[in-house]
Design a protein around this motif. Structure first.
Motif, PDB file in Angstrom:
ATOM      1  N   ILE A   1       0.833  -1.206   0.000  1.00  0.00           N
ATOM      2  CA  ILE A   1       0.000   0.000   0.000  1.00  0.00           C
ATOM      3  C   ILE A   1       0.869   1.257   0.000  1.00  0.00           C
ATOM      4  N   GLY A   2       1.889   1.309   0.863  1.00  0.00           N
ATOM      5  CA  GLY A   2       2.803   2.455   0.886  1.00  0.00           C
ATOM      6  C   GLY A   2       2.088   3.782   1.091  1.00  0.00           C
ATOM      7  N   SER A   3       1.393   3.918   2.206  1.00  0.00           N
ATOM      8  CA  SER A   3       0.578   5.107   2.468  1.00  0.00           C
ATOM      9  C   SER A   3       1.402   6.247   3.061  1.00  0.00           C
ATOM     10  N   ILE A   4       1.354   7.415   2.407  1.00  0.00           N
ATOM     11  CA  ILE A   4       2.114   8.585   2.870  1.00  0.00           C
ATOM     12  C   ILE A   4       1.162   9.734   3.195  1.00  0.00           C
ATOM     13  N   ASN A   5       1.422  10.363   4.340  1.00  0.00           N
ATOM     14  CA  ASN A   5       0.690  11.557   4.759  1.00  0.00           C
ATOM     15  C   ASN A   5       1.499  12.762   4.287  1.00  0.00           C
ATOM     16  N   TRP A   6       0.878  13.699   3.589  1.00  0.00           N
ATOM     17  CA  TRP A   6       1.668  14.823   3.073  1.00  0.00           C
ATOM     18  C   TRP A   6       0.908  16.132   3.018  1.00  0.00           C
ATOM     19  N   LEU A   7       1.668  17.201   2.810  1.00  0.00           N
ATOM     20  CA  LEU A   7       1.107  18.540   2.606  1.00  0.00           C
ATOM     21  C   LEU A   7       1.356  18.905   1.154  1.00  0.00           C
ATOM     22  N   ALA A   8       0.270  19.104   0.399  1.00  0.00           N
ATOM     23  CA  ALA A   8       0.386  19.423  -1.030  1.00  0.00           C
ATOM     24  C   ALA A   8       0.154  20.911  -1.260  1.00  0.00           C
ATOM     25  N   PHE A   9       0.885  21.465  -2.212  1.00  0.00           N
ATOM     26  CA  PHE A   9       0.750  22.885  -2.584  1.00  0.00           C
ATOM     27  C   PHE A   9       0.064  23.011  -3.945  1.00  0.00           C
ATOM     28  N   ASN A  10      -0.771  24.021  -4.071  1.00  0.00           N
ATOM     29  CA  ASN A  10      -1.308  24.385  -5.385  1.00  0.00           C
ATOM     30  C   ASN A  10      -0.251  25.279  -6.028  1.00  0.00           C
ATOM     31  N   THR A  11       0.558  24.714  -6.920  1.00  0.00           N
ATOM     32  CA  THR A  11       1.725  25.430  -7.443  1.00  0.00           C
ATOM     33  C   THR A  11       1.381  26.514  -8.466  1.00  0.00           C
ATOM     34  N   THR A  12       0.084  26.659  -8.788  1.00  0.00           N
ATOM     35  CA  THR A  12      -0.304  27.728  -9.724  1.00  0.00           C
ATOM     36  C   THR A  12      -0.688  29.010  -8.985  1.00  0.00           C
TER      37      THR A  12
ATOM     38  N   ILE B   1      -5.476  26.067   4.454  1.00  0.00           N
ATOM     39  CA  ILE B   1      -5.050  24.664   4.427  1.00  0.00           C
ATOM     40  C   ILE B   1      -6.276  23.779   4.624  1.00  0.00           C
ATOM     41  N   ASP B   2      -6.500  22.881   3.696  1.00  0.00           N
ATOM     42  CA  ASP B   2      -7.589  21.911   3.787  1.00  0.00           C
ATOM     43  C   ASP B   2      -7.026  20.592   4.305  1.00  0.00           C
ATOM     44  N   TYR B   3      -7.910  19.679   4.643  1.00  0.00           N
ATOM     45  CA  TYR B   3      -7.439  18.349   5.057  1.00  0.00           C
ATOM     46  C   TYR B   3      -8.514  17.312   4.760  1.00  0.00           C
ATOM     47  N   LEU B   4      -8.050  16.120   4.469  1.00  0.00           N
ATOM     48  CA  LEU B   4      -8.927  14.989   4.192  1.00  0.00           C
ATOM     49  C   LEU B   4      -9.720  14.659   5.458  1.00  0.00           C
ATOM     50  N   PRO B   5     -11.056  14.694   5.403  1.00  0.00           N
ATOM     51  CA  PRO B   5     -11.828  14.423   6.624  1.00  0.00           C
ATOM     52  C   PRO B   5     -11.834  12.943   6.999  1.00  0.00           C
ATOM     53  N   GLY B   6     -12.040  12.680   8.285  1.00  0.00           N
ATOM     54  CA  GLY B   6     -12.218  11.302   8.743  1.00  0.00           C
ATOM     55  C   GLY B   6     -10.997  10.651   9.364  1.00  0.00           C
ATOM     56  N   VAL B   7      -9.816  11.302   9.221  1.00  0.00           N
ATOM     57  CA  VAL B   7      -8.606  10.751   9.858  1.00  0.00           C
ATOM     58  C   VAL B   7      -7.890  11.896  10.578  1.00  0.00           C
ATOM     59  N   ASP B   8      -8.531  12.396  11.609  1.00  0.00           N
ATOM     60  CA  ASP B   8      -8.072  13.613  12.284  1.00  0.00           C
ATOM     61  C   ASP B   8      -6.636  13.534  12.796  1.00  0.00           C
ATOM     62  N   ASP B   9      -6.226  12.349  13.316  1.00  0.00           N
ATOM     63  CA  ASP B   9      -4.879  12.253  13.892  1.00  0.00           C
ATOM     64  C   ASP B   9      -3.806  12.488  12.830  1.00  0.00           C
ATOM     65  N   GLN B  10      -4.064  12.033  11.598  1.00  0.00           N
ATOM     66  CA  GLN B  10      -3.089  12.216  10.516  1.00  0.00           C
ATOM     67  C   GLN B  10      -3.277  13.546   9.785  1.00  0.00           C
ATOM     68  N   GLN B  11      -4.480  14.066   9.804  1.00  0.00           N
ATOM     69  CA  GLN B  11      -4.813  15.171   8.917  1.00  0.00           C
ATOM     70  C   GLN B  11      -5.128  16.485   9.647  1.00  0.00           C
TER      71      GLN B  11
ATOM     72  N   SER C   1      -3.107  21.595   1.024  1.00  0.00           N
ATOM     73  CA  SER C   1      -4.015  20.590   1.565  1.00  0.00           C
ATOM     74  C   SER C   1      -3.245  19.400   2.104  1.00  0.00           C
ATOM     75  N   MET C   2      -3.675  18.945   3.270  1.00  0.00           N
ATOM     76  CA  MET C   2      -3.187  17.671   3.797  1.00  0.00           C
ATOM     77  C   MET C   2      -3.838  16.566   2.977  1.00  0.00           C
ATOM     78  N   ASP C   3      -3.126  15.470   2.804  1.00  0.00           N
ATOM     79  CA  ASP C   3      -3.665  14.353   2.039  1.00  0.00           C
ATOM     80  C   ASP C   3      -2.966  13.070   2.468  1.00  0.00           C
ATOM     81  N   GLN C   4      -3.589  11.951   2.116  1.00  0.00           N
ATOM     82  CA  GLN C   4      -3.031  10.631   2.397  1.00  0.00           C
ATOM     83  C   GLN C   4      -3.093   9.858   1.093  1.00  0.00           C
ATOM     84  N   VAL C   5      -1.937   9.501   0.541  1.00  0.00           N
ATOM     85  CA  VAL C   5      -1.924   8.890  -0.787  1.00  0.00           C
ATOM     86  C   VAL C   5      -1.133   7.583  -0.755  1.00  0.00           C
ATOM     87  N   TYR C   6      -1.640   6.602  -1.490  1.00  0.00           N
ATOM     88  CA  TYR C   6      -1.037   5.265  -1.510  1.00  0.00           C
ATOM     89  C   TYR C   6      -0.141   5.080  -2.730  1.00  0.00           C
TER      90      TYR C   6
END
Length: 510
Positions: free
Chosen positions: A259-270, A351-361, A402-407
């Motif tokens: 799965i390789g799940s990573i928690n990250w902060l993404a930037f809107n580069t535009t 800053i937005d965050y993926l809902p439902g996983v508060d500890d990570q996001q 935005s915070m995100d969690q991507v596999y």
């Protein structure tokens, strides 16, 4: 798995019993050929068999295919199917089913790169399927995994109906996996029972598997502690700490390498000022990842520093790092031309965050708000009402950070390329929603995606990781601390690279 047979014998695998597995997310249906994610994959891999399966060392193992061969040019994969496999309705599994399924996955699965190069599947006889590809495709063998390549019965799904909404995705589901369909009550449970004509001799051991859907993790842990469930998955630090104290629980971090799940902060580069790489690097320097993993995540998470999860054989440690240094971050912002005004502020961001996983996001987003305040950046944390509203913001690129969690999904072609290819800047969540565009990265990924030699391929990815971490469209924060928790009564806990998304034909109750 096959590699666990000696273990199963040593533990004297017992037949019988009902294995209850907790799910927090509710599957919309049970067909993994047209849907990704844990919620669908866990029941789908019990119902449907796949051509291959993988052990805990990333090595492919026989499953529906007894033997297989990837040609030297990497453009065709020959699968030699076992002759004793039948679907739950008694019809034989043939190369026609494999060909139908692979082309159906190519047409319908959200991971477009996974089967992207596949042009057709030849079927010279009933038990030989040859996957033909337009270019060398090193990910094709891993793409034959249970969660990624369920083999569907053509005689049921080849009726011309839209596969994404096919009624047999949810009712009277027929596969050739170790367990057959009994009941699916959406939002409540999935009930499966042992398939007596399963092609693996003397398997499965269990009589029944029940997936009990409980969105509230606290309720799920209570059910586990009461003995009503034998397997759950947790990732919140407080939950890991709690189950680790349970004398009847076995907690393992193994089984999530694929799965390789990573928690990250993404930037809107535009968006200004985030279109300036100096600003992005300054923000990265103002974030203390060690504090996040140790204090916010109780020491259960590891720091992540690059786009390929450290558990992958293709990951490189030679990446650009941003050691935490508030003073340096402030200087970098000054040098980028963003001076502090009389009110002590340089600029504002959301800053937005993926809902439902508060500890990570959410918790990490709140920490980032606090730390960036110290270098003169005012941050507003925006909550989304639910997943669809967050996903819409991402898809429409209506965000600053935005915070995100991507596999990673096992192979970079499947789970990593989608985030960085400029050709994948699309109005869809979990694409290149950062609008990151670097022609050199496009070139590296497109080349790496066609290299069969793992050593050479890894070198391409190492260059890619170095460039991406230097361009900083994303700040990689931590690996998600997923854990499988089982009762001590459970034998042969699924601990392959796909963990709980593996078939449970080896699992037994002591």
């Amino acid at each position: 798995m096959l590699g666990q047979l000696p273990l199963a014998q040593a533990q004297e695998a017992k037949k019988g019993g009902t294995f209850v597995v907790g799910l927090t997310q509710a599957p919309r249906h049970l067909n993994g050929a047209v849907q990704s994610g844990f919620a669908t994959a866990e029941p789908s891999t019990q119902l449907f068999a796949s051509p291959l399966r993988f052990d805990d060392k990333w090595a492919p193992q026989p499953y529906l295919a007894e033997t297989w061969k990837l040609d030297e040019d990497g453009k065709s994969l020959t699968l030699n199917l076992r002759k004793n496999a039948v679907f739950h309705d008694g019809k034989p599994v043939t190369s026609a089913d494999v060909a139908f399924s692979i082309m159906a996955i190519k047409a319908n699965h959200p991971f477009t790169t996974m089967m992207g190069p596949v042009e057709k599947v030849d079927t010279p006889d009933a038990y030989t399927a040859i996957v033909r590809m337009s270019v060398p495709h090193p990910a094709i063998v891993l793409a034959m995994s249970p969660a990624l390549c369920p083999i569907l019965p053509k005689h049921i799904y080849g009726d011309g109906q839209d596969l994404k909404t096919h009624p047999r995705n949810s009712t009277d589901v027929v596969g050739s996996g170790p367990f057959k369909f009994v009941e699916f009550k959406p939002g409540q449970r999935v009930v499966l029972e042992r398939f007596d004509k399963y092609f693996m001799p003397n398997k499965p051991y269990l009589d029944k598997v029940i997936f009990s859907i409980q969105p509230d993790m606290a309720s799920q842990i209570l059910s586990f502690e009461r003995g009503d469930m034998q397997m759950i998955q947790v990732s919140a630090p407080t939950d890991i700490a709690r189950v680790s104290k349970d004398p009847n629980a076995v907690v393992t971090a193994k089984g999530f390498e694929g799965i390789g799940s990573i928690n990250w902060l993404a930037f809107n580069t535009t968006k200004k000022p985030l279109n300036d790489v100096k600003v992005r690097k300054a923000i990265a320097t103002a974030i203390d990842k060690n504090f996040i993993t140790k204090a916010l995540m109780g020491g259960y998470a590891q720091v992540a520093n690059g786009p390929i999860a450290a558990s992958s054989p293709l990951a490189s440690a030679d990446v650009t790092l941003y050691p935490f240094d508030l003073k340096k971050a402030a200087t970098m912002l000054d040098e980028a031309g963003y001076k502090v005004n009389d009110g002590g502020e340089r600029f504002k961001l959301t800053i937005d965050y993926l809902p439902g996983v508060d500890d990570q996001q959410k918790n990490v987003a709140e920490y980032i708000r606090t730390t960036l305040k110290k270098v003169g950046i005012t941050v507003e944390v925006r909550a989304s009402a639910d997943f669809p509203s967050w996903a819409k913001r991402m898809a429409t690129h209506d965000f600053d950070m935005s915070m995100d969690q991507v596999y990673n999904w096992g192979d970079p072609i499947i789970g990593v390329h989608r985030t960085y290819l400029s050709t994948n800047i699309k109005p869809i969540v979990w694409t290149n929603t950062q609008s990151y565009n670097n022609p050199k990265v496009d070139e590296l990924l497109n080349s790496a995606g066609q290299i069969l030699d793992p050593v050479k391929r890894k070198a391409y990815y190492a260059t890619f990781e170095k460039i991406v971490t230097d361009d900083a469209p994303i700040v990689f924060i931590n690996t998600v601390p997923a854990r499988t928790v089982t009762s001590k009564k459970v034998g042969n806990v699924p601990m392959t690279i796909w963990g709980p998304m593996s078939p449970y034909d080896e699992v037994f109750l002591k």
